[in-house]
Design an enzyme around this catalytic site. Structure first.
Site, mmCIF file in Angstrom:
data_model
loop_
_atom_site.group_PDB
_atom_site.id
_atom_site.type_symbol
_atom_site.label_atom_id
_atom_site.label_comp_id
_atom_site.label_asym_id
_atom_site.label_seq_id
_atom_site.Cartn_x
_atom_site.Cartn_y
_atom_site.Cartn_z
ATOM 1 N N HIS A 94 9.933 4.374 4.652
ATOM 2 C CA HIS A 94 9.734 4.839 3.010
ATOM 3 C C HIS A 94 8.344 6.052 3.837
ATOM 4 O O HIS A 94 7.365 5.391 4.340
ATOM 5 C CB HIS A 94 9.680 4.111 1.532
ATOM 6 C CG HIS A 94 9.341 5.170 0.876
ATOM 7 N ND1 HIS A 94 9.967 6.198 0.460
ATOM 8 C CD2 HIS A 94 7.882 5.352 0.059
ATOM 9 C CE1 HIS A 94 9.709 5.646 -0.559
ATOM 10 N NE2 HIS A 94 8.457 5.951 -0.804
ATOM 11 N N LYS B 94 1.801 11.059 -0.961
ATOM 12 C CA LYS B 94 2.387 11.485 -0.446
ATOM 13 C C LYS B 94 2.707 12.459 -0.438
ATOM 14 O O LYS B 94 2.201 14.117 0.622
ATOM 15 C CB LYS B 94 3.195 10.406 0.256
ATOM 16 C CG LYS B 94 2.305 9.264 0.232
ATOM 17 C CD LYS B 94 3.840 7.588 1.041
ATOM 18 C CE LYS B 94 4.658 7.583 0.337
ATOM 19 N NZ LYS B 94 4.282 7.218 -0.716
ATOM 20 N N ASP C 227 10.042 11.421 2.103
ATOM 21 C CA ASP C 227 11.020 9.820 1.380
ATOM 22 C C ASP C 227 11.084 8.688 2.515
ATOM 23 O O ASP C 227 10.996 7.802 3.009
ATOM 24 C CB ASP C 227 12.211 10.592 -0.003
ATOM 25 C CG ASP C 227 11.938 9.237 -0.807
ATOM 26 O OD1 ASP C 227 11.660 8.232 -1.133
ATOM 27 O OD2 ASP C 227 13.021 9.515 -1.460
ATOM 28 N N ARG D 165 -16.257 3.118 9.458
ATOM 29 C CA ARG D 165 -16.738 4.654 8.902
ATOM 30 C C ARG D 165 -17.279 5.461 10.557
ATOM 31 O O ARG D 165 -17.911 6.082 10.541
ATOM 32 C CB ARG D 165 -18.330 4.197 8.234
ATOM 33 C CG ARG D 165 -17.933 3.569 6.846
ATOM 34 C CD ARG D 165 -19.505 3.613 6.041
ATOM 35 N NE ARG D 165 -19.649 4.995 5.750
ATOM 36 C CZ ARG D 165 -21.095 4.727 5.354
ATOM 37 N NH1 ARG D 165 -21.203 3.742 4.681
ATOM 38 N NH2 ARG D 165 -21.700 5.691 5.382
#
Length: 329
Positions: free
Chosen positions: A147, A168, A186, A253
């Protein structure tokens, strides 16, 4: 992973185009079209026609080129059909004659007797071999559905994952608006080709280029933005997991530690991007795509930055800068 039964009839009915077309037709043994093809390889039956059947790869598609066909005619002319009877008794899936070659009439009679499909193609043997192996590699490739949303950004196939509602589709829509391409939304079908290449496409080709945008509904990307905004499949080269911002989580980071996501036994680079208001995700994904291309070219920004910092410390400049700042106190 179990593969759905694939028959000779399925091979004939494949809707192929371009460099994948096989241009085959059945000229004998139609009753055997439901025979299953279980191996994604072909065999040239030269040794078998000579009567040597030890180690005969009878479960493969048998390819007859000019050499095999010439020897076949020689056997028929010399009335040596015993080896051909053994050939058909091995329950081979089918025979394919290249160059548009016509098999001898007795060979076709035996094919009808044993219900073995005989196919014919106009392609040369080498070209046909390359094409059918390429087709088989796609058909028999292990598959998995996930998905998410698959997009192409600066030539890099990015699989966007995350829980429902994280953004998304909206992120992919803005990427399309910025000139990038949508592969599928999807439900994504991923196939592992050649053991190390992951190809993604929509699980349903009819709706793969449609998107569901909450509050707007279903939109057709190819109709809204043109055919240049879509593509049918793309290699999955980067996995981006979108997740809600968690102030208590320590996010990477520097990027010196590469994370991976394993799909069908293949490791794909993965990055986690926290989502919160004010973050421009499309620009971040564009930067991630270009950074991934740099890594493929042998340049790693994070490692280069880390090495430069270490060199700066080793030269003593860092210590001098520190003490110079303290001298004023």
């Amino acid at each position: 992973m179990a593969v759905k039964k694939f028959t000779v009839l399925d091979l004939l009915n494949l809707n192929l185009s371009g460099h994948d077309t096989l241009d085959m037709k059945c000229i004998a043994g139609r009753r055997g079209l439901p025979r299953a093809i279980t191996i994604a390889e072909i065999n040239r039956p030269g040794l078998a026609l000579c009567g040597f059947y030890e180690g005969f790869a009878n479960n493969r598609v048998q390819l007859f080129g000019r050499g095999e066909t010439a020897y076949l005619n020689k056997l028929i002319n010399e009335n040596q059909t015993d080896t051909l009877i053994i050939f058909f008794e091995n329950n081979i899936p089918c025979c394919v004659f290249t160059y548009g070659l016509e098999p001898p009439a007795q060979f076709l009679e035996l094919a009808e007797k044993y219900s073995c499909p005989v196919l014919q193609t106009t392609h040369p043997s080498t070209e046909f071999s390359n094409r059918i192996i390429r087709v088989f590699s796609n058909i028999f490739a292990p598959k998995q559905t996930v998905h998410g949303v698959l997009v192409e950004v600066y030539g890099i196939g990015i699989l966007l994952t995350g829980h429902s509602g994280v953004g998304k589709s909206e992120t992919a829509l803005e990427l399309v608006e910025r000139g990038h391409r949508l592969v599928a939304d999807d439900i994504i079908e991923i196939r592992c080709v050649n053991g190390n290449t992951l190809l993604g496409r929509g699980a349903n080709s009819t709706i793969s280029h449609h998107m569901e945008i909450r509050g707007l509904g279903i939109i057709n990307i190819s109709q809204l933005y043109g055919v240049g905004a879509i593509r049918n499949q793309k290699e999955v080269q980067l996995v981006v997991q979108l997740e809600d911002w968690d102030s208590g989580k320590a996010y990477d980071r520097l990027g010196t530690e590469q994370k991976y996501s394993e799909i069908l036994g293949v490791k794909v680079p993965k990055i986690e991007i926290p989502v919160k208001p004010g973050r421009n995700l499309p620009i971040i994904l564009e930067a991630a795509s270009m950074n991934e291309r740099l890594k493929d070219m042998g340049y790693n920004s994070a490692k280069d930055f880390n090495q430069n910092v270490l060199k700066w410390i080793e030269t003593g400049n860092a210590k001098a800068a520190y003490y110079s700042n303290d001298d004023s106190y």
